[in-house]
Design a protein around this motif. Structure first.
Motif, PDB file in Angstrom:
ATOM      1  N   MET A   1       1.168  -1.234  -0.179  1.00  0.00           N
ATOM      2  CA  MET A   1       0.110  -0.248   0.074  1.00  0.00           C
ATOM      3  C   MET A   1       0.973   1.118   0.017  1.00  0.00           C
ATOM      4  N   ILE A   2       0.513   2.229  -0.315  1.00  0.00           N
ATOM      5  CA  ILE A   2       1.241   3.639  -0.880  1.00  0.00           C
ATOM      6  C   ILE A   2       0.577   4.482   0.857  1.00  0.00           C
ATOM      7  N   TYR A   3       0.908   5.511   0.704  1.00  0.00           N
ATOM      8  CA  TYR A   3       0.594   6.171   2.217  1.00  0.00           C
ATOM      9  C   TYR A   3       1.147   7.510   1.706  1.00  0.00           C
ATOM     10  N   THR A   4      -0.127   8.446   1.979  1.00  0.00           N
ATOM     11  CA  THR A   4       0.811   9.916   1.989  1.00  0.00           C
ATOM     12  C   THR A   4       0.625  10.816   3.612  1.00  0.00           C
ATOM     13  N   ILE A   5       0.692  11.528   3.941  1.00  0.00           N
ATOM     14  CA  ILE A   5       0.356  12.172   5.076  1.00  0.00           C
ATOM     15  C   ILE A   5       0.558  13.551   4.447  1.00  0.00           C
ATOM     16  N   THR A   6      -0.633  14.716   4.769  1.00  0.00           N
ATOM     17  CA  THR A   6      -0.746  15.967   5.032  1.00  0.00           C
ATOM     18  C   THR A   6      -0.726  16.159   6.467  1.00  0.00           C
ATOM     19  N   PHE A   7       0.418  17.204   6.869  1.00  0.00           N
ATOM     20  CA  PHE A   7       0.329  17.679   7.678  1.00  0.00           C
ATOM     21  C   PHE A   7      -0.433  19.225   8.530  1.00  0.00           C
ATOM     22  N   ASN A   8      -0.708  19.376   6.772  1.00  0.00           N
ATOM     23  CA  ASN A   8      -1.277  21.116   7.448  1.00  0.00           C
ATOM     24  C   ASN A   8      -2.057  21.627   6.175  1.00  0.00           C
ATOM     25  N   PRO A   9      -3.413  20.225   6.169  1.00  0.00           N
ATOM     26  CA  PRO A   9      -4.276  21.065   4.383  1.00  0.00           C
ATOM     27  C   PRO A   9      -4.771  22.327   4.992  1.00  0.00           C
ATOM     28  N   SER A  10      -5.539  22.178   3.472  1.00  0.00           N
ATOM     29  CA  SER A  10      -6.477  23.595   3.343  1.00  0.00           C
ATOM     30  C   SER A  10      -7.719  23.697   2.190  1.00  0.00           C
ATOM     31  N   LEU A  11      -7.841  24.494   2.712  1.00  0.00           N
ATOM     32  CA  LEU A  11      -9.638  24.911   0.946  1.00  0.00           C
ATOM     33  C   LEU A  11      -8.738  26.000   1.126  1.00  0.00           C
ATOM     34  N   ASP A  12      -8.147  25.510  -0.362  1.00  0.00           N
ATOM     35  CA  ASP A  12      -7.398  26.688  -1.153  1.00  0.00           C
ATOM     36  C   ASP A  12      -8.518  27.828  -1.606  1.00  0.00           C
ATOM     37  N   TYR A  13      -8.791  28.513  -1.585  1.00  0.00           N
ATOM     38  CA  TYR A  13      -9.227  30.058  -1.841  1.00  0.00           C
ATOM     39  C   TYR A  13      -8.911  30.727  -3.534  1.00  0.00           C
ATOM     40  N   VAL A  14      -9.080  30.562  -4.673  1.00  0.00           N
ATOM     41  CA  VAL A  14      -8.863  31.193  -6.053  1.00  0.00           C
ATOM     42  C   VAL A  14      -9.431  31.547  -6.394  1.00  0.00           C
ATOM     43  N   MET A  15      -9.075  32.795  -6.350  1.00  0.00           N
ATOM     44  CA  MET A  15      -9.819  34.276  -7.218  1.00  0.00           C
ATOM     45  C   MET A  15      -9.469  34.718  -7.990  1.00  0.00           C
ATOM     46  N   LYS A  16      -9.883  34.711  -8.730  1.00  0.00           N
ATOM     47  CA  LYS A  16      -9.315  35.876 -10.353  1.00  0.00           C
ATOM     48  C   LYS A  16      -9.826  36.918 -10.858  1.00  0.00           C
ATOM     49  N   VAL A  17      -8.785  38.316 -10.441  1.00  0.00           N
ATOM     50  CA  VAL A  17      -9.806  39.454 -10.555  1.00  0.00           C
ATOM     51  C   VAL A  17      -8.522  40.412 -11.854  1.00  0.00           C
ATOM     52  N   LYS A  18      -9.406  40.760 -12.032  1.00  0.00           N
ATOM     53  CA  LYS A  18      -9.314  41.759 -13.454  1.00  0.00           C
ATOM     54  C   LYS A  18      -7.601  42.175 -13.181  1.00  0.00           C
ATOM     55  N   ASP A  19      -8.238  43.102 -13.338  1.00  0.00           N
ATOM     56  CA  ASP A  19      -7.377  44.404 -12.670  1.00  0.00           C
ATOM     57  C   ASP A  19      -6.668  44.555 -11.116  1.00  0.00           C
ATOM     58  N   PHE A  20      -6.022  44.532 -10.134  1.00  0.00           N
ATOM     59  CA  PHE A  20      -6.646  44.344  -8.575  1.00  0.00           C
ATOM     60  C   PHE A  20      -5.050  45.705  -8.263  1.00  0.00           C
ATOM     61  N   GLU A  21      -6.034  46.379  -7.700  1.00  0.00           N
ATOM     62  CA  GLU A  21      -5.271  47.805  -7.210  1.00  0.00           C
ATOM     63  C   GLU A  21      -5.842  48.242  -5.585  1.00  0.00           C
ATOM     64  N   GLU A  22      -4.506  47.393  -5.541  1.00  0.00           N
ATOM     65  CA  GLU A  22      -3.900  47.903  -3.681  1.00  0.00           C
ATOM     66  C   GLU A  22      -4.789  48.802  -3.291  1.00  0.00           C
ATOM     67  N   GLY A  23      -5.708  49.016  -2.070  1.00  0.00           N
ATOM     68  CA  GLY A  23      -6.625  49.657  -1.374  1.00  0.00           C
ATOM     69  C   GLY A  23      -7.823  50.257  -1.951  1.00  0.00           C
ATOM     70  N   LYS A  24      -8.150  49.432  -2.453  1.00  0.00           N
ATOM     71  CA  LYS A  24      -9.638  49.944  -2.975  1.00  0.00           C
ATOM     72  C   LYS A  24     -10.459  48.258  -3.296  1.00  0.00           C
ATOM     73  N   THR A  25     -11.705  48.583  -3.286  1.00  0.00           N
ATOM     74  CA  THR A  25     -12.527  47.245  -3.536  1.00  0.00           C
ATOM     75  C   THR A  25     -12.527  46.196  -4.613  1.00  0.00           C
ATOM     76  N   ASN A  26     -11.764  45.618  -4.760  1.00  0.00           N
ATOM     77  CA  ASN A  26     -11.831  45.087  -6.057  1.00  0.00           C
ATOM     78  C   ASN A  26     -12.643  43.709  -6.272  1.00  0.00           C
ATOM     79  N   ARG A  27     -13.428  43.220  -7.307  1.00  0.00           N
ATOM     80  CA  ARG A  27     -14.203  41.788  -7.505  1.00  0.00           C
ATOM     81  C   ARG A  27     -13.777  41.110  -8.848  1.00  0.00           C
ATOM     82  N   SER A  28     -13.480  39.550  -7.860  1.00  0.00           N
ATOM     83  CA  SER A  28     -13.580  38.826  -8.946  1.00  0.00           C
ATOM     84  C   SER A  28     -14.570  38.291 -10.373  1.00  0.00           C
ATOM     85  N   TYR A  29     -13.348  37.819 -10.879  1.00  0.00           N
ATOM     86  CA  TYR A  29     -14.580  37.222 -11.900  1.00  0.00           C
ATOM     87  C   TYR A  29     -14.636  35.747 -11.792  1.00  0.00           C
TER      88      TYR A  29
END
Length: 306
Positions: A1-29
Motif C-alpha cells: 500500500m502507498i500512504y501519503t501524509i498531509t500535516f497542514n491541509p487547507s481549503l484553497d480559495y482561488v480568486m481571479k481579479v482582472k486588474d487588482f488595485e491595492e487599497g481599493k475594493t476589487n471584484r473577482s470574475y
C-alpha cells in the motif's frame, strides 16, 4: 500500500481579479475552492494512474469537513485524524497581473493527536511506500519527519521526502528512497549558485552521498535529472506547452515517479512518467487528468547521461 501524509491541509480559495488595485475594493470574475495539501495532490495523481493509496493527515472544524467531503470524491482511501479544536486553514490565492497568496496558519495539533497519527504508521508493512511532503505546522516539532523515519527504520518501507532546507538535510541519514529538490532548492541546500547541468549533477550526487537513495531534480521547462540508486544519471526533456498552473506540478512528478517505478522497477520509466505527470499538471487548470498525462508522455524522452 502507498500512504501519503498531509500535516497542514487547507481549503484553497482561488480568486481571479482582472486588474487588482491595492487599497481599493476589487471584484473577482471567477472563484474556485478545492482541498490543498501536497500529500493529497500526490494521492490524487496516484489514484488517477490506477494505484490504490491511503491519505493520512489532520483536519479540523467545518473547513476540515469540506476538505474531507471533496477528497472522498477523488476515490482514494482516507484515514484522517480529526482535531477537537480550531479549523483547517483557508489559503487565499489571488490571480491578477501578479499572483498573491495569503496562507493560513492552521489549527494546533496537540501531542495526543500526533500520537494518534503516529500509531497509524505502526500498521505499515514491509514493502509499503510512505510519502512525506510539505512544510511542518508550527504546532509540531521540527524533527517530525525524522521521528517518523526513525519509528519505521526496522521495516522495509520506501520513504519519499519532498521537503526543503534543514527539513530535508536532517532526514538524509535515514536513507529516504527518493528526494526531489528543484534547481533553486538545490542551490539553497548548498548555499551556492549552480550554473549548468554538470554542476547540478555534482551537487545531486552529494545528496546521494549523504544518504538519499534516489535524487530527482526538477528543472521546470528545462526537464528533469535523476541520479538513481544504481548510480546512473537520467535526463528527461520537458514537453512544449503553455504554463497554466504550477501548483501541484512537483507533487504530480512524485506520484508519477512512484507509479513508473512500480511498473517494472525501471528508473528510466520512473523519471519518464514522473516528468509526464508534472508537465501535464503544469498544462492543466487543476491536477492533471490521465488523458493529458498520456499526451505529455508521448512528447518527452529519457536519455542515460552516465
Amino acid at each position: 500500500m502507498i500512504y501519503t501524509i498531509t500535516f497542514n491541509p487547507s481549503l484553497d480559495y482561488v480568486m481571479k481579479v482582472k486588474d487588482f488595485e491595492e487599497g481599493k475594493t476589487n471584484r473577482s470574475y471567477q472563484e474556485t475552492i478545492y482541498p490543498g495539501g501536497k500529500g493529497f495532490n500526490v494521492s490524487t495523481i496516484l489514484q488517477c494512474l490506477g494505484l490504490e493509496n491511503t491519505a493520512l493527515g489532520f483536519i479540523a472544524g467545518f473547513t476540515g469537513k469540506e476538505i474531507e467531503d471533496q477528497l472522498k470524491k477523488r476515490g482514494f482511501n482516507l484515514d484522517l485524524c480529526v482535531l477537537d479544536e480550531g479549523i483547517s486553514r483557508i489559503n487565499v490565492k489571488m490571480k491578477s497581473t501578479k499572483e498573491t497568496e495569503i496562507n493560513g496558519n492552521g489549527p494546533n495539533i496537540n501531542n495526543i493527536k500526533l500520537d494518534e497519527l503516529l500509531s497509524k504508521l505502526d500498521y505499515l508493512n514491509n514493502g509499503d511506500i510512505l510519502i512525506l511532503a510539505g512544510s511542518i505546522p508550527s504546532s509540531l516539532p521540527d524533527n517530525i519527519y525524522e521521528t517518523i523515519m526513525k519509528r519505521l527504520i526496522l521495516k522495509k518501507i520506501k520513504v519519499i521526502v519532498d521537503a526543503t532546507g534543514e527539513l530535508l538535510l536532517n532526514v538524509l541519514s535515514y536513507r529516504p528512497f527518493l528526494i526531489k529538490p528543484n534547481h533553486h532548492e538545490l542551490e539553497e541546500l548548498f548555499k551556492t549558485k549552480i550554473n549548468n547541468q554538470e554542476e547540478i549533477i555534482f551537487y545531486a550526487k552529494k545528496l546521494k552521498e549523504q544518504g538519499a537513495i534516489n535524487v530527482l531534480i526538477s528543472l521546470g521547462k528545462d526537464g528533469a535529472l535523476l541520479i538513481s540508486e544504481d548510480n546512473h544519471v537520467y535526463f528527461c526533456n520537458s514537453a512544449k506547452g503553455e504554463l497554466i498552473n504550477s501548483v501541484g506540478s512537483g507533487d504530480s512528478m512524485v506520484a508519477g515517479f512512484i507509479a513508473g517505478y512500480l511498473k517494472n522497477k525501471s528508473y528510466q520509466e520512473a523519471i519518464h512518467l514522473g516528468s509526464a505527470c508534472g508537465g501535464a499538471t503544469a498544462f492543466s487548470d487543476d491536477l492533471a487528468k490521465k488523458e493529458m498525462i498520456d499526451k505529455v508522455y508521448q512528447q518527452i524522452n529519457v536519455e542515460v547521461i552516465e
